[in-house]
Design a protein around this motif. Sequence first.
Motif, PDB file in Angstrom:
ATOM      1  N   MET B   1      90.705  82.602  55.983  1.00  0.00           N
ATOM      2  CA  MET B   1      89.802  81.564  56.522  1.00  0.00           C
ATOM      3  C   MET B   1      90.015  81.401  58.029  1.00  0.00           C
ATOM      4  O   MET B   1      91.147  81.444  58.499  1.00  0.00           O
ATOM      5  CB  MET B   1      90.087  80.212  55.838  1.00  0.00           C
ATOM      6  CG  MET B   1      89.685  80.112  54.373  1.00  0.00           C
ATOM      7  SD  MET B   1      87.908  79.993  54.130  1.00  0.00           S
ATOM      8  CE  MET B   1      87.642  78.236  54.227  1.00  0.00           C
ATOM      9  N   ASN B   2      88.922  81.198  58.737  1.00  0.00           N
ATOM     10  CA  ASN B   2      88.994  80.990  60.180  1.00  0.00           C
ATOM     11  C   ASN B   2      89.088  79.479  60.460  1.00  0.00           C
ATOM     12  O   ASN B   2      88.090  78.819  60.767  1.00  0.00           O
ATOM     13  CB  ASN B   2      87.743  81.609  60.826  1.00  0.00           C
ATOM     14  CG  ASN B   2      87.737  81.498  62.334  1.00  0.00           C
ATOM     15  OD1 ASN B   2      88.553  80.796  62.917  1.00  0.00           O
ATOM     16  ND2 ASN B   2      86.817  82.181  62.960  1.00  0.00           N
ATOM     17  N   GLY B   5      88.088  78.237  63.909  1.00  0.00           N
ATOM     18  CA  GLY B   5      86.627  78.279  64.037  1.00  0.00           C
ATOM     19  C   GLY B   5      85.979  77.043  63.434  1.00  0.00           C
ATOM     20  O   GLY B   5      85.122  76.401  64.055  1.00  0.00           O
ATOM     21  N   ILE B   9      83.937  73.877  65.463  1.00  0.00           N
ATOM     22  CA  ILE B   9      82.604  73.345  65.149  1.00  0.00           C
ATOM     23  C   ILE B   9      82.712  71.848  64.842  1.00  0.00           C
ATOM     24  O   ILE B   9      81.913  71.042  65.327  1.00  0.00           O
ATOM     25  CB  ILE B   9      81.982  74.104  63.954  1.00  0.00           C
ATOM     26  CG1 ILE B   9      81.726  75.566  64.333  1.00  0.00           C
ATOM     27  CG2 ILE B   9      80.680  73.441  63.515  1.00  0.00           C
ATOM     28  CD1 ILE B   9      81.301  76.450  63.175  1.00  0.00           C
ATOM     29  N   LEU B  92      77.471  81.647  66.948  1.00  0.00           N
ATOM     30  CA  LEU B  92      77.901  81.588  65.547  1.00  0.00           C
ATOM     31  C   LEU B  92      77.682  82.936  64.870  1.00  0.00           C
ATOM     32  O   LEU B  92      78.497  83.389  64.081  1.00  0.00           O
ATOM     33  CB  LEU B  92      77.116  80.508  64.787  1.00  0.00           C
ATOM     34  CG  LEU B  92      77.313  79.068  65.241  1.00  0.00           C
ATOM     35  CD1 LEU B  92      76.422  78.133  64.442  1.00  0.00           C
ATOM     36  CD2 LEU B  92      78.766  78.652  65.080  1.00  0.00           C
ATOM     37  N   HIS B  93      76.559  83.567  65.187  1.00  0.00           N
ATOM     38  CA  HIS B  93      76.233  84.849  64.547  1.00  0.00           C
ATOM     39  C   HIS B  93      77.160  85.976  64.995  1.00  0.00           C
ATOM     40  O   HIS B  93      77.354  86.939  64.262  1.00  0.00           O
ATOM     41  CB  HIS B  93      74.796  85.254  64.866  1.00  0.00           C
ATOM     42  CG  HIS B  93      73.770  84.430  64.150  1.00  0.00           C
ATOM     43  ND1 HIS B  93      73.814  84.198  62.803  1.00  0.00           N
ATOM     44  CD2 HIS B  93      72.677  83.778  64.597  1.00  0.00           C
ATOM     45  CE1 HIS B  93      72.789  83.441  62.453  1.00  0.00           C
ATOM     46  NE2 HIS B  93      72.090  83.164  63.523  1.00  0.00           N
ATOM     47  N   THR B  94      77.686  85.866  66.201  1.00  0.00           N
ATOM     48  CA  THR B  94      78.497  86.972  66.718  1.00  0.00           C
ATOM     49  C   THR B  94      80.002  86.707  66.589  1.00  0.00           C
ATOM     50  O   THR B  94      80.798  87.548  66.976  1.00  0.00           O
ATOM     51  CB  THR B  94      78.166  87.248  68.207  1.00  0.00           C
ATOM     52  OG1 THR B  94      78.358  86.044  68.956  1.00  0.00           O
ATOM     53  CG2 THR B  94      76.741  87.716  68.381  1.00  0.00           C
ATOM     54  N   ALA B  95      80.355  85.539  66.064  1.00  0.00           N
ATOM     55  CA  ALA B  95      81.782  85.206  65.923  1.00  0.00           C
ATOM     56  C   ALA B  95      82.280  85.641  64.535  1.00  0.00           C
ATOM     57  O   ALA B  95      81.496  85.693  63.591  1.00  0.00           O
ATOM     58  CB  ALA B  95      81.989  83.706  66.104  1.00  0.00           C
ATOM     59  N   PRO B  96      83.576  85.909  64.439  1.00  0.00           N
ATOM     60  CA  PRO B  96      84.127  86.311  63.130  1.00  0.00           C
ATOM     61  C   PRO B  96      84.333  85.108  62.217  1.00  0.00           C
ATOM     62  O   PRO B  96      85.446  84.792  61.826  1.00  0.00           O
ATOM     63  CB  PRO B  96      85.457  86.973  63.512  1.00  0.00           C
ATOM     64  CG  PRO B  96      85.852  86.314  64.778  1.00  0.00           C
ATOM     65  CD  PRO B  96      84.595  85.948  65.499  1.00  0.00           C
ATOM     66  N   ILE B  97      83.243  84.444  61.921  1.00  0.00           N
ATOM     67  CA  ILE B  97      83.314  83.237  61.107  1.00  0.00           C
ATOM     68  C   ILE B  97      82.301  83.377  59.978  1.00  0.00           C
ATOM     69  O   ILE B  97      81.177  83.848  60.206  1.00  0.00           O
ATOM     70  CB  ILE B  97      83.069  81.975  61.986  1.00  0.00           C
ATOM     71  CG1 ILE B  97      83.341  80.710  61.197  1.00  0.00           C
ATOM     72  CG2 ILE B  97      81.679  81.942  62.597  1.00  0.00           C
ATOM     73  CD1 ILE B  97      83.480  79.464  62.066  1.00  0.00           C
ATOM     74  N   SER B  98      82.716  82.994  58.771  1.00  0.00           N
ATOM     75  CA  SER B  98      81.820  83.170  57.620  1.00  0.00           C
ATOM     76  C   SER B  98      80.811  82.023  57.564  1.00  0.00           C
ATOM     77  O   SER B  98      81.014  80.972  58.184  1.00  0.00           O
ATOM     78  CB  SER B  98      82.625  83.215  56.330  1.00  0.00           C
ATOM     79  OG  SER B  98      83.144  81.925  56.047  1.00  0.00           O
ATOM     80  N   TYR B  99      79.771  82.237  56.788  1.00  0.00           N
ATOM     81  CA  TYR B  99      78.759  81.192  56.641  1.00  0.00           C
ATOM     82  C   TYR B  99      79.361  79.948  55.991  1.00  0.00           C
ATOM     83  O   TYR B  99      79.016  78.824  56.359  1.00  0.00           O
ATOM     84  CB  TYR B  99      77.575  81.708  55.827  1.00  0.00           C
ATOM     85  CG  TYR B  99      76.763  82.729  56.571  1.00  0.00           C
ATOM     86  CD1 TYR B  99      76.366  82.498  57.887  1.00  0.00           C
ATOM     87  CD2 TYR B  99      76.374  83.922  55.979  1.00  0.00           C
ATOM     88  CE1 TYR B  99      75.623  83.424  58.593  1.00  0.00           C
ATOM     89  CE2 TYR B  99      75.621  84.851  56.668  1.00  0.00           C
ATOM     90  CZ  TYR B  99      75.244  84.604  57.974  1.00  0.00           C
ATOM     91  OH  TYR B  99      74.510  85.522  58.662  1.00  0.00           O
ATOM     92  N   GLU B 101      82.369  78.865  56.316  1.00  0.00           N
ATOM     93  CA  GLU B 101      83.145  78.152  57.333  1.00  0.00           C
ATOM     94  C   GLU B 101      82.220  77.394  58.294  1.00  0.00           C
ATOM     95  O   GLU B 101      82.545  76.285  58.737  1.00  0.00           O
ATOM     96  CB  GLU B 101      84.032  79.140  58.096  1.00  0.00           C
ATOM     97  CG  GLU B 101      85.176  79.668  57.248  1.00  0.00           C
ATOM     98  CD  GLU B 101      85.714  81.030  57.677  1.00  0.00           C
ATOM     99  OE1 GLU B 101      86.653  81.513  57.034  1.00  0.00           O
ATOM    100  OE2 GLU B 101      85.162  81.631  58.622  1.00  0.00           O
ATOM    101  N   LYS B 252      68.141  85.209  60.219  1.00  0.00           N
ATOM    102  CA  LYS B 252      68.265  86.494  60.897  1.00  0.00           C
ATOM    103  C   LYS B 252      67.000  87.311  60.742  1.00  0.00           C
ATOM    104  O   LYS B 252      66.323  87.223  59.719  1.00  0.00           O
ATOM    105  CB  LYS B 252      69.412  87.292  60.269  1.00  0.00           C
ATOM    106  CG  LYS B 252      70.744  87.060  60.896  1.00  0.00           C
ATOM    107  CD  LYS B 252      71.710  88.076  60.374  1.00  0.00           C
ATOM    108  CE  LYS B 252      73.097  87.817  60.919  1.00  0.00           C
ATOM    109  NZ  LYS B 252      74.037  88.837  60.495  1.00  0.00           N
TER     110      LYS B 252
END
Lengths: 308, 253
Positions: B1-2, B5, B9, B92-99, B101, B252
């Motif tokens: 888990m991030n 991140g 937010i 948000l789309h380009t960060a290594p974070i899941s939906y 999260e 997207k």
Amino acid sequence: MSSIISVQDLSKEYDNGFKALKNINLEIEQGEVIALLGPNGAGKTTLISIICGLVSPTSGQVLVGGNNVIKDYRKARSMIGLVPQEIALEPFQSVMNGMKFTRGLFGKRPDAELMKDILMRLSLWDKRDAKTMELSGGMKRRVLIAKALCHEPAVLFLDEPTAGVDVELRKDMWAVIEQLKAEGVTIILTTHYIEEAEAIADRVGIIRKGDLLLVEQKETLMQRMGQRQMVIELSEPIIAIPKNLKPFNLEYSSEDLTLTYSYEASGERTGIASLFTELSNAKIILRDVQTHQSSLEDIFVDLIGDKS
Amino acid sequence: MNFPGMKSIYLFEMARFYRTISQSLFSPVLSTVLYFIVFGSAIGSRIQEVDGVSYGAFIVPGLIMLSVLTQSISNASFGIYFPKFLGSIYELHTAPISYLEIVIGYVGAAATKSIIIGLVILATASLFVPLHIQHFPAMIAFLVLTSISFSLFGFIIGLWSKNFEQLQLVPLLVITPLVFLGGSFYSISMLPPFWQTVTLFNPVVYLISGFRWSFYGTSDVSLGLSLAMIFLFLITCLGVIWWTFKTGFKIKD
């Protein structure tokens, strides 16, 4: 050098049937600066949007550091920083808080020294507590770069980084790119400013209507496709080009009193020696001689023109 | 888990809450005070008691729900819509974070704001009427569950909205009428039988009923049914968000 980005058979077709990318293959080496050139709507932004995770591909795959951008998105995205084409910043957030936010999104805790270093380098340290809405357009662009760098990416994407910025800022940005390159960051930029690619890129890719027409070392490309021109300034006007000079296809300008000779720079025999011999035989007196290398812009226009 | 991140937010959204404290907090509190003056004092003086509770005290759970529901939706929808509007959602789309999260960050912040607002309104109400909460843990549980559920709903609205008009449409045209007609200011047993049946199709009835039970131990519908409806709504919202992210619908290209 090893590939840090591998684009394999990548295609993108939108729901309305528009094919933005057609079977693109591209290997990008670690530490290089590659410029993707192409007219508006060519597919440059779509390509980098897929690599960065903003757009889903229709087919094909992209690996960043060996990680698939969809299946291993966390590892892949951790390596990437993106500077978007449009200025997209939270207006009420301070520069420093914006950077902390971005760094946090990448799973990293704040690093005051690093933030300071980035802001100093981008001449933004004095503005660290200013809200982004209070900054000029050029500063906002620098903030975007600062945010892209704040998680220490190995690969930096710059989508039209100098679109609409003044010459001074453009040069500043080129200097920043040079510095990042020296630090080993791989840089991929899209641009339609040929001079930008010419100034900072190691390799140039040309995209048109979703096709990657070619990817070449900048020097190789200019050498392979570039023509040299020799402009011979005359002391006196001539009535017509003498017969013995006809094989050289010279262009005569009576206004400038010049003869222009075009030749392949990469050719084994350029014909220059013969031309001077024949000029002497024709008793034409020269005042000055200049040579000129085709720019990337000339090559680009030629290439796009040929394909269309 | 991030976790950093999610925290980023969450803190970013909470910073907006503190930055716009007058709009975020004072506005719902002022509205509540006005409701007390109009409904509690002016009308309440003629109604006396409902289900053995003074009218002023009777409307407290409904008033809290009214603010919690509208604030949950508006905060969560604005939270995710504004980056879309600005274009900064690319981060948000380009960060290594899941939906998941991302949802936890935004919905967690929106729900926190709603819970704070709910508790502040409760404190405000206690200045006007004597309050005795019979089931305090249940009251907190209802408040938290409702805040999370409707923040999820607001998040969906924010994801799907194409403009500010759409963002306002559902809260204005759907939620406010449902809350007003959901027994905020009356017991549904006060309605004619036909309208009592119609009212049972209003999901907000179950929220307010359950919440009111936690205060006074009386409710229009059974406690189990209230809880079941909240969980059903919660699961439905989670399902819609999961589907939205999985298909990339409205997110997207």
